[in-house]
Design an enzyme around this catalytic site. Sequence first.
Site, short mmCIF file in Angstrom:
data_model
loop_
_atom_site.label_atom_id
_atom_site.label_comp_id
_atom_site.label_asym_id
_atom_site.label_seq_id
_atom_site.Cartn_x
_atom_site.Cartn_y
_atom_site.Cartn_z
N SER A 28 41.19 49.13 -3.65
CA SER A 28 41.60 50.47 -4.14
C SER A 28 42.73 51.41 -3.32
CB SER A 28 40.26 51.36 -4.60
OG SER A 28 39.84 51.85 -3.60
N ARG A 83 36.53 32.00 14.41
CA ARG A 83 37.38 33.35 14.21
C ARG A 83 38.75 33.54 14.78
NH1 ARG A 83 33.87 37.59 16.94
NH2 ARG A 83 35.24 39.26 16.61
N MET A 108 37.05 43.39 6.17
CA MET A 108 35.69 43.55 6.66
C MET A 108 35.33 42.58 7.88
SD MET A 108 34.84 45.87 5.12
CE MET A 108 32.93 45.89 5.35
N ARG A 109 36.45 42.18 8.64
CA ARG A 109 36.33 41.22 9.52
C ARG A 109 36.32 41.83 11.07
NH1 ARG A 109 35.01 36.41 8.48
NH2 ARG A 109 35.34 35.86 6.11
N ILE A 110 35.57 41.63 11.97
CA ILE A 110 35.78 42.42 13.38
C ILE A 110 37.04 41.49 14.02
CG2 ILE A 110 34.84 42.84 15.75
CD1 ILE A 110 32.21 43.18 13.97
N LEU A 111 37.90 42.24 14.33
CA LEU A 111 39.09 41.38 15.06
C LEU A 111 38.90 41.17 16.54
CD1 LEU A 111 41.68 43.53 13.19
CD2 LEU A 111 41.46 41.00 12.87
N ASN A 125 44.01 51.33 11.04
CA ASN A 125 42.71 51.11 10.38
C ASN A 125 42.25 52.60 9.75
OD1 ASN A 125 40.25 49.93 9.22
ND2 ASN A 125 39.21 50.81 10.78
N HIS A 127 38.56 54.42 8.39
CA HIS A 127 37.14 54.23 8.33
C HIS A 127 36.65 55.57 7.43
CE1 HIS A 127 33.06 52.83 9.61
NE2 HIS A 127 33.02 53.97 9.83
N GLU A 192 40.76 59.06 1.05
CA GLU A 192 41.57 58.19 1.73
C GLU A 192 42.73 57.82 1.36
OE1 GLU A 192 39.34 54.82 2.41
OE2 GLU A 192 37.44 55.99 2.85
C1 GRF Z 1 37.39 52.14 2.13
O1 GRF Z 1 36.46 53.03 2.11
C2 GRF Z 1 37.80 52.00 3.78
O2 GRF Z 1 37.73 53.09 4.46
C3 GRF Z 1 36.85 51.20 4.07
O3 GRF Z 1 36.66 50.16 3.33
C4 GRF Z 1 37.02 50.75 1.92
C5 GRF Z 1 37.86 50.02 1.29
O4 GRF Z 1 37.83 50.05 -0.17
N1 GRF Z 1 37.30 50.48 5.38
P1 GRF Z 1 38.85 49.22 -1.10
O5 GRF Z 1 38.73 48.02 -0.96
O6 GRF Z 1 40.44 49.92 -0.60
O7 GRF Z 1 38.52 49.89 -2.44
#
Ligand code: GRF
Length: 210
Positions: A28, A83, A108-111, A125, A127, A192
């Site tokens: 999103s 990795r 969602m991966r730790i770089l 990033n 968060h 965000e």
């Molecule tokens: C967001 O809340 C962002 O802050 C976090 O992961 C979520 C991603 O949501 N790192 P989407 O996939 O953009 O909907």
Amino acid sequence: MGEGFALPRAGTTDDPVRLAVLVSGGGSGLAALLRYQQTPRCHATILVVADSTDAGGLEHGRDAGVRTVGVPLPMDIDKSERRVAHERLLHAELVAADVELVVLSGYMRILTPWFVSRWEGRLVNIHPSLLPDFPGAHAHRDALAAGVSVTGCTVHLVDESIDSGPILAQRRVEVLPDDDEEALQERVKRVEHVLYPEVLDRLCSGQVSL
Ligand code: GRF
């Protein structure tokens, strides 16, 4: 703070900074950024990369006519090297596309330090908490468990630690008494989706210094 961070050049609407957005999920945030970029900006997304071939975010890229690529983990490679091998594939995509700034948006991966050191200053990033509070994958759950009345979101340059690195901007979001994880996540995401494009404007027009 900021030593070793090489920030992107200042872009213009005629010659925008070329972004790659990395996603793992629904994207999103990516969709919001692509909508924002429909009006010419000093940054443009030229590549969307997911760590699987079926991440929902890839669809947003395709809809916007942006090149999209899924780069899954190379399962044929020994686990201990997988990795970094994955990141080498990712890095090769970014270099081949002449990307100038890597935007993590729900990646969602730790770089590993291998990847981060190649992009430091050009790796950003978002968060969903007011860092340094609640780093990690369960920021909303952790914020609710801690009973805070205010949380928010943070845009930061990425360094070699988790959810760490120079903070570029933060925005606060009130936690409401009957919030559950999902309600809080949705409200934070709305913020965000405004904050990230705005920070990219500053970063890609030479208005950030460390
Ligand atoms: C967001 O809340 C962002 O802050 C976090 O992961 C979520 C991603 O949501 N790192 P989407 O996939 O953009 O909907």
